[in-house]
Design an enzyme around this catalytic site. Sequence first.
Site, PDB file in Angstrom:
ATOM      1  N   LYS A 147       0.831  -1.199   0.000  1.00  0.00           N
ATOM      2  CA  LYS A 147       0.000   0.000   0.000  1.00  0.00           C
ATOM      3  C   LYS A 147       0.876   1.265   0.000  1.00  0.00           C
ATOM      4  O   LYS A 147       2.087   1.188   0.248  1.00  0.00           O
ATOM      5  CB  LYS A 147      -0.930  -0.034   1.223  1.00  0.00           C
ATOM      6  CG  LYS A 147      -1.960  -1.176   1.166  1.00  0.00           C
ATOM      7  CD  LYS A 147      -2.875  -1.137   2.383  1.00  0.00           C
ATOM      8  CE  LYS A 147      -3.930  -2.243   2.311  1.00  0.00           C
ATOM      9  NZ  LYS A 147      -4.829  -2.217   3.488  1.00  0.00           N
ATOM     10  N   TYR A 196     -12.289  -2.111  -3.493  1.00  0.00           N
ATOM     11  CA  TYR A 196     -12.856  -2.148  -2.139  1.00  0.00           C
ATOM     12  C   TYR A 196     -14.380  -2.107  -2.135  1.00  0.00           C
ATOM     13  O   TYR A 196     -14.989  -1.670  -1.148  1.00  0.00           O
ATOM     14  CB  TYR A 196     -12.283  -1.008  -1.307  1.00  0.00           C
ATOM     15  CG  TYR A 196     -10.871  -1.280  -0.812  1.00  0.00           C
ATOM     16  CD1 TYR A 196     -10.598  -2.422  -0.046  1.00  0.00           C
ATOM     17  CD2 TYR A 196      -9.826  -0.411  -1.074  1.00  0.00           C
ATOM     18  CE1 TYR A 196      -9.311  -2.679   0.422  1.00  0.00           C
ATOM     19  CE2 TYR A 196      -8.533  -0.664  -0.614  1.00  0.00           C
ATOM     20  CZ  TYR A 196      -8.290  -1.805   0.143  1.00  0.00           C
ATOM     21  OH  TYR A 196      -7.021  -2.062   0.613  1.00  0.00           O
ATOM     22  N   HIS A 256      -1.873  -5.517   1.423  1.00  0.00           N
ATOM     23  CA  HIS A 256      -3.176  -6.127   1.148  1.00  0.00           C
ATOM     24  C   HIS A 256      -2.954  -7.547   0.658  1.00  0.00           C
ATOM     25  O   HIS A 256      -1.967  -7.821  -0.018  1.00  0.00           O
ATOM     26  CB  HIS A 256      -3.912  -5.338   0.047  1.00  0.00           C
ATOM     27  CG  HIS A 256      -5.105  -6.077  -0.491  1.00  0.00           C
ATOM     28  ND1 HIS A 256      -6.334  -6.034   0.122  1.00  0.00           N
ATOM     29  CD2 HIS A 256      -5.238  -6.928  -1.552  1.00  0.00           C
ATOM     30  CE1 HIS A 256      -7.187  -6.809  -0.557  1.00  0.00           C
ATOM     31  NE2 HIS A 256      -6.541  -7.354  -1.572  1.00  0.00           N
ATOM     32  N   GLU A 292      -9.684  -9.802  -8.005  1.00  0.00           N
ATOM     33  CA  GLU A 292      -8.688  -8.738  -7.834  1.00  0.00           C
ATOM     34  C   GLU A 292      -7.562  -8.844  -8.866  1.00  0.00           C
ATOM     35  O   GLU A 292      -7.093  -7.827  -9.392  1.00  0.00           O
ATOM     36  CB  GLU A 292      -8.142  -8.770  -6.405  1.00  0.00           C
ATOM     37  CG  GLU A 292      -9.218  -8.380  -5.390  1.00  0.00           C
ATOM     38  CD  GLU A 292      -8.819  -8.623  -3.935  1.00  0.00           C
ATOM     39  OE1 GLU A 292      -7.671  -9.042  -3.676  1.00  0.00           O
ATOM     40  OE2 GLU A 292      -9.679  -8.400  -3.051  1.00  0.00           O
TER      41      GLU A 292
HETATM   42  P1  DAT Z   1      -8.004  -6.899   5.227  1.00  0.00           P
HETATM   43  O1  DAT Z   1      -7.173  -5.853   4.544  1.00  0.00           O
HETATM   44  O2  DAT Z   1      -7.253  -7.543   6.353  1.00  0.00           O
HETATM   45  O3  DAT Z   1      -8.597  -7.898   4.268  1.00  0.00           O
HETATM   46  P2  DAT Z   1     -10.648  -5.706   5.380  1.00  0.00           P
HETATM   47  O4  DAT Z   1     -10.913  -6.309   4.041  1.00  0.00           O
HETATM   48  O5  DAT Z   1     -11.640  -5.961   6.457  1.00  0.00           O
HETATM   49  O6  DAT Z   1      -9.219  -6.153   5.936  1.00  0.00           O
HETATM   50  O7  DAT Z   1     -10.515  -4.131   5.228  1.00  0.00           O
HETATM   51  C1  DAT Z   1      -9.834  -3.569   4.126  1.00  0.00           C
HETATM   52  C2  DAT Z   1      -8.970  -2.446   4.620  1.00  0.00           C
HETATM   53  O8  DAT Z   1      -9.811  -1.415   5.142  1.00  0.00           O
HETATM   54  C3  DAT Z   1      -8.042  -2.822   5.777  1.00  0.00           C
HETATM   55  O9  DAT Z   1      -6.833  -3.374   5.329  1.00  0.00           O
HETATM   56  C4  DAT Z   1      -7.859  -1.498   6.451  1.00  0.00           C
HETATM   57  C5  DAT Z   1      -9.194  -0.799   6.266  1.00  0.00           C
HETATM   58  N1  DAT Z   1     -10.054  -1.016   7.433  1.00  0.00           N
HETATM   59  C6  DAT Z   1     -10.737  -2.135   7.760  1.00  0.00           C
HETATM   60  N2  DAT Z   1     -11.433  -1.988   8.887  1.00  0.00           N
HETATM   61  C7  DAT Z   1     -11.203  -0.724   9.288  1.00  0.00           C
HETATM   62  C8  DAT Z   1     -11.628   0.069  10.395  1.00  0.00           C
HETATM   63  N3  DAT Z   1     -12.448  -0.431  11.325  1.00  0.00           N
HETATM   64  N4  DAT Z   1     -11.165   1.334  10.481  1.00  0.00           N
HETATM   65  C9  DAT Z   1     -10.351   1.853   9.543  1.00  0.00           C
HETATM   66  N5  DAT Z   1      -9.910   1.173   8.478  1.00  0.00           N
HETATM   67  C10 DAT Z   1     -10.326  -0.088   8.351  1.00  0.00           C
HETATM   68 MG    MG Z   2      -9.987  -7.627   2.803  1.00  0.00          MG
END
Ligand code: DAT
Ligand code: MG
Length: 149
Positions: free
Chosen positions: A9, A49, A115, A126
């Site tokens: 990232k 996302y 990521h 992706e």
């Molecule tokens: P991951 O990257 O572990 O798959 P995710 O898909 O739940 O996690 O979320 C994508 C990204 O979004 C994560 O890397 C960071 C951000 N993120 C997730 N939950 C968050 C939160 N509660 N507050 C701020 N950013 C968050």
């Molecule tokens: Mg994720």
Amino acid sequence: MERTFVMVKPDGVQRGLIGKILQRIEEKGFKIAAMKMTLMPVEKAKEHYAEHVGKKFYQDLVDFITSGPSVSLVVEGRGAISAMRKLNGATNPADAAPGTLRGDFGIETGRNVVHGSDSAASAAREIALHFSDAEIASYKRIDEAWLYE
Ligand code: DAT
Ligand code: MG
């Protein structure tokens, strides 16, 4: 062989961690099948996302991921999807185990350095979003005979 989408990232790029992160992936034995640095267009970031649309952190996430160059990778190897998730560590670096990339290199969730796709379906989606077929290389690493039984 299984493929997953991995990204260094913008925080990882700005903090000079590209080399260390690539080193950990390579040392594990996984193959870099594709790699490019891009400034991710906002539309692509939104698609990447899409599952998080409507969450309170969504806009910050899109802003962050498009705020500077990132390095997109296709990582290949047996069990690569789940193994890369483990190598990345828990989403919140505060919960990520030492020895994981987020555990070693991050402090807060919104700046968690890397990521990795979370399932076979996500990996396929992706990879297709970020790479054309022609950008992904199929080749054998010379150490494969020593990595796989
Ligand atoms: P991951 O990257 O572990 O798959 P995710 O898909 O739940 O996690 O979320 C994508 C990204 O979004 C994560 O890397 C960071 C951000 N993120 C997730 N939950 C968050 C939160 N509660 N507050 C701020 N950013 C968050
Ligand atoms: Mg994720």
